[in-house]
Design a protein around this motif. Structure first.
Motif, PDB file in Angstrom:
ATOM      1  N   ALA A   1      -5.943   6.649   5.238  1.00  0.00           N
ATOM      2  CA  ALA A   1      -7.075   7.085   4.411  1.00  0.00           C
ATOM      3  C   ALA A   1      -7.735   8.325   5.008  1.00  0.00           C
ATOM      4  O   ALA A   1      -8.090   9.261   4.275  1.00  0.00           O
ATOM      5  CB  ALA A   1      -8.089   5.959   4.258  1.00  0.00           C
TER       6      ALA A   1
ATOM      7  N   LEU B   1      -7.692   2.955  -2.965  1.00  0.00           N
ATOM      8  CA  LEU B   1      -8.381   2.786  -1.686  1.00  0.00           C
ATOM      9  C   LEU B   1      -9.032   4.071  -1.202  1.00  0.00           C
ATOM     10  O   LEU B   1     -10.137   4.050  -0.650  1.00  0.00           O
ATOM     11  CB  LEU B   1      -7.392   2.292  -0.623  1.00  0.00           C
ATOM     12  CG  LEU B   1      -6.637   1.003  -0.954  1.00  0.00           C
ATOM     13  CD1 LEU B   1      -5.581   0.718   0.103  1.00  0.00           C
ATOM     14  CD2 LEU B   1      -7.600  -0.157  -1.118  1.00  0.00           C
TER      15      LEU B   1
ATOM     16  N   ALA C   1     -13.412   6.995  -0.703  1.00  0.00           N
ATOM     17  CA  ALA C   1     -12.690   5.910  -0.031  1.00  0.00           C
ATOM     18  C   ALA C   1     -13.524   4.649  -0.145  1.00  0.00           C
ATOM     19  O   ALA C   1     -14.762   4.717  -0.158  1.00  0.00           O
ATOM     20  CB  ALA C   1     -12.429   6.261   1.432  1.00  0.00           C
ATOM     21  N   ILE C   2     -12.869   3.519  -0.247  1.00  0.00           N
ATOM     22  CA  ILE C   2     -13.595   2.253  -0.433  1.00  0.00           C
ATOM     23  C   ILE C   2     -14.421   1.865   0.778  1.00  0.00           C
ATOM     24  O   ILE C   2     -15.297   1.016   0.675  1.00  0.00           O
ATOM     25  CB  ILE C   2     -12.649   1.092  -0.804  1.00  0.00           C
ATOM     26  CG1 ILE C   2     -11.665   0.805   0.326  1.00  0.00           C
ATOM     27  CG2 ILE C   2     -11.923   1.384  -2.103  1.00  0.00           C
ATOM     28  CD1 ILE C   2     -10.917  -0.518   0.158  1.00  0.00           C
ATOM     29  N   TRP C   3     -14.184   2.469   1.928  1.00  0.00           N
ATOM     30  CA  TRP C   3     -14.879   2.103   3.146  1.00  0.00           C
ATOM     31  C   TRP C   3     -16.253   2.755   3.255  1.00  0.00           C
ATOM     32  O   TRP C   3     -16.956   2.532   4.226  1.00  0.00           O
ATOM     33  CB  TRP C   3     -14.023   2.448   4.365  1.00  0.00           C
ATOM     34  CG  TRP C   3     -12.755   1.681   4.362  1.00  0.00           C
ATOM     35  CD1 TRP C   3     -12.576   0.406   4.824  1.00  0.00           C
ATOM     36  CD2 TRP C   3     -11.485   2.095   3.851  1.00  0.00           C
ATOM     37  NE1 TRP C   3     -11.275   0.019   4.624  1.00  0.00           N
ATOM     38  CE2 TRP C   3     -10.574   1.033   4.039  1.00  0.00           C
ATOM     39  CE3 TRP C   3     -11.034   3.254   3.257  1.00  0.00           C
ATOM     40  CZ2 TRP C   3      -9.255   1.104   3.657  1.00  0.00           C
ATOM     41  CZ3 TRP C   3      -9.698   3.324   2.866  1.00  0.00           C
ATOM     42  CH2 TRP C   3      -8.828   2.255   3.069  1.00  0.00           C
TER      43      TRP C   3
ATOM     44  N   GLU D   1      -5.548  -1.220  -6.779  1.00  0.00           N
ATOM     45  CA  GLU D   1      -6.811  -0.736  -6.215  1.00  0.00           C
ATOM     46  C   GLU D   1      -6.605   0.641  -5.598  1.00  0.00           C
ATOM     47  O   GLU D   1      -5.687   0.851  -4.804  1.00  0.00           O
ATOM     48  CB  GLU D   1      -7.323  -1.711  -5.158  1.00  0.00           C
ATOM     49  CG  GLU D   1      -8.675  -1.330  -4.607  1.00  0.00           C
ATOM     50  CD  GLU D   1      -9.230  -2.358  -3.639  1.00  0.00           C
ATOM     51  OE1 GLU D   1     -10.435  -2.291  -3.348  1.00  0.00           O
ATOM     52  OE2 GLU D   1      -8.455  -3.222  -3.168  1.00  0.00           O
TER      53      GLU D   1
ATOM     54  N   VAL E   1       0.857  -1.180   0.000  1.00  0.00           N
ATOM     55  CA  VAL E   1       0.000   0.000   0.000  1.00  0.00           C
ATOM     56  C   VAL E   1       0.898   1.236   0.000  1.00  0.00           C
ATOM     57  O   VAL E   1       1.843   1.325   0.789  1.00  0.00           O
ATOM     58  CB  VAL E   1      -0.959   0.010   1.205  1.00  0.00           C
ATOM     59  CG1 VAL E   1      -1.754   1.318   1.261  1.00  0.00           C
ATOM     60  CG2 VAL E   1      -1.902  -1.190   1.139  1.00  0.00           C
TER      61      VAL E   1
END
Length: 157
Positions: free
Chosen positions: A130, A64, A154-156, A62, A25
């Protein structure tokens, strides 16, 4: 006389000894050419946002989390098995610049040549990184809450 490798200067010298590791990452930052505030223009910022999130740009890696600031971009990305970080950054910058210039053809160069990257250590918390990325507009005083700023994700979520 044998072939001498070229002397690396400037930003290339900073890359000497750096590695690009699959599944690592990275926090990546790159600035606009001459730190121009290209993305205070909503049409340019929307074009950049659409381009950087295009899944075709990320077939192996990806994205993120990311935020687009008036004169720079931060992204937290997981490098895929088939990607090499310098090539991925070049692909992102080239693709996004093309889309921005379609909106505003007067912009000759969107991005500076350089970029900064930092590999997160195993003990680093990706979610903390993030949050750092997406909180940039708040720290810069552009908004009071990150939800008020349109150019991030953000993917979250």
């Amino acid at each position: 006389m044998g072939h001498l490798s070229p002397i690396r200067r400037g930003h290339a010298a900073l890359r000497r000894g750096r590695t690009s590791l699959p599944n690592q990452v990275y926090l990546v930052t790159f600035t606009t050419h001459l730190r121009q505030s290209v993305f205070t223009d909503d049409a340019c910022a929307c074009a950049m946002s659409r381009a950087v999130t295009d899944p075709r740009l990320w077939p192996s890696s990806e994205l993120l989390a990311w935020v687009l600031m008036p004169d720079h971009w931060h992204g937290l990305l997981a490098l895929g098995e088939r990607d090499y970080l310098p090539s991925l950054v070049q692909r992102v910058k080239t693709n996004t610049a093309r889309h921005v210039r379609q909106v505003d053809p007067t912009i000759e160069r969107v991005w500076s040549k350089a970029y900064h990257d930092r590999a997160l250590r195993a003990e680093d918390d990706i979610v903390v990184a993030a949050r750092y990325v997406v909180m940039n507009p708040v720290r810069a005083g552009l908004v009071q809450r990150v939800g008020q700023y349109p150019y991030w994700n953000a993917i979250w979520l």
